[in-house]
Design a protein around this motif. Structure first.
Motif: not given
Length: 155
Positions: A54-71
């Motif tokens: 689930w940690c890896i999934r959170l990383q891939n689906e959210v924490l490594k996205t451009p949207e999250f990076t900008a936020w």
């Protein structure tokens, strides 16, 4: 001319990619200094990076996205508190992470706490104001960021 452009592309590309990467602190003291200076809360990401699905999934689906990076660049100071099973970790980081896990009552992964922190020099200890927590949220970055925004708006 094409060779020169190609060479420039190879030289500049890593710099552009690196410029877009986020800074994840592993040392809490460093992160708190940045948080105090920037007036941004901490995002404490409790993870099992080399075993937690689930940690890896959170990383891939959210924490490594451009949207999250900008936020994240606008709103928080990022702290990764990792509990790996196979990856070696310095004792100081392992002890720091275990103390924070106990303080925040983390019982499962991934857990993301938002907190304000400051170092009390007279008492020689770190103080935390817990703002709220979350974990994996289905729906990608939009759904996750909506919840995160509700938590940090309390500040």
């Amino acid at each position: 001319m094409k060779k020169i452009l190609l060479i420039l592309l190879f030289i500049v590309s890593p710099m552009l990619i690196q410029a877009q990467e986020l800074k994840w602190y592993t040392n809490l003291d460093e992160a708190v200094k940045v948080s105090e200076k920037s007036k941004k809360p901490l995002l404490l990401f409790f993870t099992g990076s080399d075993w937690c699905g689930w940690c890896i999934r959170l990383q891939n689906e959210v924490l490594k996205t451009p949207e999250f990076t900008a936020w994240a660049k606008e709103n928080v100071v990022l702290v990764e508190l990792d509990f790996p099973r196979r990856t070696p970790q310095p004792d100081a980081i392992r002890n720091q992470n275990a103390q924070l896990q106990q303080f925040f009552g983390v019982r499962g992964y991934p857990t993301v706490w938002f907190a304000k922190a400051n170092f009390d020099k007279t008492a020689n200890k770190m103080n935390f104001e817990q703002l709220g927590k979350t974990g994996y949220v289905a729906g990608g970055p939009a759904a996750w960021l909506q919840g995160a925004n509700q938590i940090i708006k309390k500040t």
